[in-house]
Design a protein around this motif. Sequence first.
Motif, PDB file in Angstrom:
ATOM      1  N   TYR A  76     -10.843  77.021 -25.246  1.00 50.30           N
ATOM      2  CA  TYR A  76      -9.656  76.975 -26.103  1.00 50.30           C
ATOM      3  C   TYR A  76      -8.410  76.719 -25.270  1.00 50.30           C
ATOM      4  O   TYR A  76      -8.266  77.227 -24.161  1.00 50.30           O
ATOM      5  N   THR A  77      -7.483  75.934 -25.836  1.00 56.84           N
ATOM      6  CA  THR A  77      -6.263  75.579 -25.111  1.00 56.84           C
ATOM      7  C   THR A  77      -5.004  76.162 -25.730  1.00 56.84           C
ATOM      8  O   THR A  77      -3.909  75.922 -25.231  1.00 56.84           O
ATOM      9  N   TRP A  78      -5.141  76.914 -26.815  1.00 52.22           N
ATOM     10  CA  TRP A  78      -3.975  77.510 -27.469  1.00 52.22           C
ATOM     11  C   TRP A  78      -4.352  78.873 -28.015  1.00 52.22           C
ATOM     12  O   TRP A  78      -5.492  79.092 -28.447  1.00 52.22           O
ATOM     13  N   LEU A 115      -5.149  79.885 -19.567  1.00 52.34           N
ATOM     14  CA  LEU A 115      -3.954  80.302 -20.301  1.00 52.34           C
ATOM     15  C   LEU A 115      -3.363  81.501 -19.568  1.00 52.34           C
ATOM     16  O   LEU A 115      -3.971  82.562 -19.532  1.00 52.34           O
ATOM     17  N   ILE A 116      -2.192  81.341 -18.993  1.00 50.54           N
ATOM     18  CA  ILE A 116      -1.616  82.458 -18.238  1.00 50.54           C
ATOM     19  C   ILE A 116      -0.285  82.897 -18.835  1.00 50.54           C
ATOM     20  O   ILE A 116      -0.157  84.002 -19.327  1.00 50.54           O
ATOM     21  N   TYR A 117       0.722  82.022 -18.810  1.00 51.82           N
ATOM     22  CA  TYR A 117       2.060  82.418 -19.231  1.00 51.82           C
ATOM     23  C   TYR A 117       2.451  81.904 -20.608  1.00 51.82           C
ATOM     24  O   TYR A 117       3.179  82.554 -21.329  1.00 51.82           O
ATOM     25  N   GLU A 118       1.999  80.747 -20.968  1.00 48.36           N
ATOM     26  CA  GLU A 118       2.408  80.118 -22.213  1.00 48.36           C
ATOM     27  C   GLU A 118       1.325  80.261 -23.278  1.00 48.36           C
ATOM     28  O   GLU A 118       0.271  80.813 -23.034  1.00 48.36           O
TER      29      GLU A 118
END
Length: 142
Positions: A76-78, A115-118
């Motif tokens: 997943y990217t979001w 996915l770390i900060y955003e």
Amino acid sequence: MYGDPYHGKMVDIWADIVDFANSDNSPLFCMGDFNELLNANEKFSTTTPIYNRISIFCSIVNDCGLIDLGYNGPAYTWTNRRFSSNPTFQRLDRCLANFEWCRIFPYTNVYHLPLIYEDHAPILAIPTSIKPIRKKQFKFEN
């Protein structure tokens, strides 16, 4: 590419993309946040995906002659970042290319970074035209 997060102007955006993609046989590479799913299994949530939007996006990708280049890394990217209540994870960011691009860069690698900060994961695409040389495995025989 940045898809409309509210989906109100997507018809106009897709019309421009289809016109551009069908204008000639040049290599075409699209990368970014499309804000759409190509498949229902690209969403993990308590809510169901909107199948009509998936169908429309799939049709547009096919009409443009684009191929999803896949990925390495997290699925997943979001995320909506509601980890304690109703988390949602989706693959909204991707790399698409036409046949001509894939012919020139057949060994393109796409990486979903963590996915770390955003709320969106960064994507790294490495276009490669030459097959990577793999080192032979060391084997020992008694």
